[in-house]
Design an enzyme around this catalytic site. Structure first.
Site, PDB file in Angstrom:
ATOM      1  N   ASP A  92       0.858  -1.188   0.000  1.00 27.23           N
ATOM      2  CA  ASP A  92       0.000   0.000   0.000  1.00 27.23           C
ATOM      3  C   ASP A  92       0.889   1.232   0.000  1.00 27.23           C
ATOM      4  O   ASP A  92       1.837   1.349   0.807  1.00 27.23           O
ATOM      5  CB  ASP A  92      -0.900   0.008   1.237  1.00 27.23           C
ATOM      6  CG  ASP A  92      -1.879   1.172   1.221  1.00 27.23           C
ATOM      7  OD1 ASP A  92      -2.992   0.997   0.697  1.00 27.23           O
ATOM      8  OD2 ASP A  92      -1.515   2.266   1.732  1.00 27.23           O
ATOM      9  N   LEU A  93       0.599   2.181  -0.901  1.00 35.34           N
ATOM     10  CA  LEU A  93       1.407   3.398  -0.976  1.00 35.34           C
ATOM     11  C   LEU A  93       1.070   4.319   0.188  1.00 35.34           C
ATOM     12  O   LEU A  93      -0.093   4.541   0.498  1.00 35.34           O
ATOM     13  CB  LEU A  93       1.162   4.119  -2.307  1.00 35.34           C
ATOM     14  CG  LEU A  93       1.479   3.316  -3.588  1.00 35.34           C
ATOM     15  CD1 LEU A  93       1.285   4.193  -4.822  1.00 35.34           C
ATOM     16  CD2 LEU A  93       2.901   2.758  -3.554  1.00 35.34           C
ATOM     17  N   ASP A 104      -4.597   2.438  -4.332  1.00 37.02           N
ATOM     18  CA  ASP A 104      -3.143   2.347  -4.323  1.00 37.02           C
ATOM     19  C   ASP A 104      -2.684   1.053  -3.661  1.00 37.02           C
ATOM     20  O   ASP A 104      -1.604   0.984  -3.083  1.00 37.02           O
ATOM     21  CB  ASP A 104      -2.544   3.553  -3.598  1.00 37.02           C
ATOM     22  CG  ASP A 104      -3.058   3.686  -2.168  1.00 37.02           C
ATOM     23  OD1 ASP A 104      -4.125   3.112  -1.861  1.00 37.02           O
ATOM     24  OD2 ASP A 104      -2.391   4.338  -1.348  1.00 37.02           O
TER      25      ASP A 104
END
Length: 432
Positions: free
Chosen positions: A307-308, A349
């Site tokens: 996950d960004l 994301d």
């Protein structure tokens, strides 16, 4: 009429009835046989005409045929219009369907009263069957450019028509069917599909399928055409017992299905992939992971959840177009880092990676740490814009995709809680 002439006519009729291959018979007005040719007697399993005389159709034929013949006779006597070349079934001791071309005419006395029926029938089974096969062949030729036909019982080629075969073999009659299959597979079929093609058209395999009731089927393969390009070709095949030769035949019609199949492939790929990044989507990753669990029940696997960090700030500050560029860049780096693994975008994301057959957990951890390093994105002035957090869980056969994804998700959030930009493990219901 002189007695001598009458005797001559009688002798002539006797000779005709004894020697004619046509089925000749005479019935009286009550539809009882009073004479017939030897060929007719043999048709109804009698040795001579004498064994037929005095009998009716119900004595000689099965009930349905007899009923049909008598109805025709009654119709003839009522209408007084001759029946000419009427195609009708006739019996056969082997159970095959046979046909005759039958003509029936009324016999009248000097007062013009009907006293009987003269019948003349000819076995036309072979002609009908040949015409039927010819019609099927002509229809097939108009629908398909290339045709193969073989006698499977004799392992013998019958014909090979069409431009595709003109340079393969010139005298296909001298080549048996098994050899023809070998020539096609080695000369035309792409090497990745040769084994499958040979198995599918194995002679014993085909005969076994027919015996199991499989008479029509198709086989799609990747095949070289005249211009040396490989295209998807569909072999539409049919097996049938030839009534003419009493042998099992195979007819294969070749249809170019390249455009149709490639369109389906594009649509399937589109349905399986994320539009923005071209990674596998959530459903495809779920399907692939479930396949992995079923196909390899004894191996240990790892799922990485990436996950960004701070991605919402990117969209809010720089806009969604810039955010899309970040996502595309992250996807590309994931594919480069895991060239032999399944990589997917499951939303926003969030990305996942399936690592199969894990034997060294430290190696997986190192790969995850490399991702953390690669996905650290800086602005032009050196400020960190985006990092990533990675959660890892191990799983084996018997685990559920949603359960595995939830474990990796929890591990990823644990990495965020520890300060982001790092890796966290979910191991035996614990996080570290």
């Amino acid at each position: 009429m002189s007695l001598q002439k009458t005797e001559f006519l009688i002798k002539s009729l006797e000779t005709l009835f004894k020697t004619s291959e046509d089925l000749l018979f005479i019935k009286d007005a009550n539809l009882t046989y009073i004479n017939c040719s030897l060929s007719f007697a043999m048709l109804v399993n009698k040795k001579s005409a004498e064994e037929v005389i005095g009998r009716t159709d119900f004595d000689l034929f099965d009930h349905e045929l007899a009923k049909r013949y008598i109805e025709d006779d009654k119709s003839l006597m009522e209408s007084e219009v001759s029946i000419v070349n009427n195609i009708e079934p006739i019996p056969d001791e082997n159970g095959r369907k046979k046909y005759s071309s039958t003509s029936k005419h009324l016999i009248r006395d000097d007062d013009n009263s009907v006293i009987g029926i003269l019948g003349i029938a000819r076995d036309v089974t072979a002609q009908i069957e040949l015409e039927e096969e010819k019609e099927k062949s002509e229809l097939s030729t108009t629908m398909f450019k290339d045709i193969l036909e073989a006698d499977l019982m004799k392992n013998q080629m019958i014909r090979a028509e069409g431009d595709l075969w003109k340079n393969l073999i010139k005298n296909y009659e001298r080549v048996d069917f098994s050899k023809m299959v070998s020539l096609i597979s080695t000369g035309y079929i792409h090497e990745d599909y040769v084994e499958e093609f040979n198995l599918f058209y194995d002679l014993n395999h085909l005969i076994d399928n027919y015996n199991r009731g499989i008479k029509e089927f198709s086989h799609i393969t990747f095949m070289r055409t005249d211009n040396k390009d490989y295209r998807w070709i569909e072999f539409k095949s049919k097996m049938y017992m030839s009534k003419v030769t009493n042998s099992l035949r195979l007819v294969s019609f070749l249809q170019d299905s390249d455009e149709e199949i490639k369109l389906k492939q594009r649509l399937t790929a589109k349905a399986q992939h994320d539009d923005l990044t071209d990674l596998l989507n959530r459903q495809s990753m779920k399907d692939k992971i479930n396949e992995c669990l079923l196909d390899n029940p004894n191996q240990s696997n790892a799922l990485l959840f990436i996950d960004l960090d701070f991605f919402k700030n990117i969209n809010d500050t720089y806009g969604h177009l810039f955010g899309d560029e970040i996502l595309i860049s992250a996807a590309q780096k994931l594919k480069e880092s895991f060239p032999n693994e399944l990589v997917g975008r499951i939303g926003g994301d969030e990305f996942i990676v399936l690592v199969e057959d894990v034997t060294d957990i430290e190696k997986v951890k190192q790969q995850a740490e490399n991702i953390v390093s690669l996905l650290k994105i800086h602005s032009d002035n050196g400020d960190i814009l985006v990092t990533c957090s990675v959660g890892i869980t191990l799983f084996t056969y018997g685990d559920d995709f949603d359960q595995v994804l939830d474990q990796a998700d929890k591990a990823m959030y644990h990495a965020k809680q520890k300060g982001r930009n790092q890796v966290s493990f979910y191991l035996e219901d614990s996080l570290r």
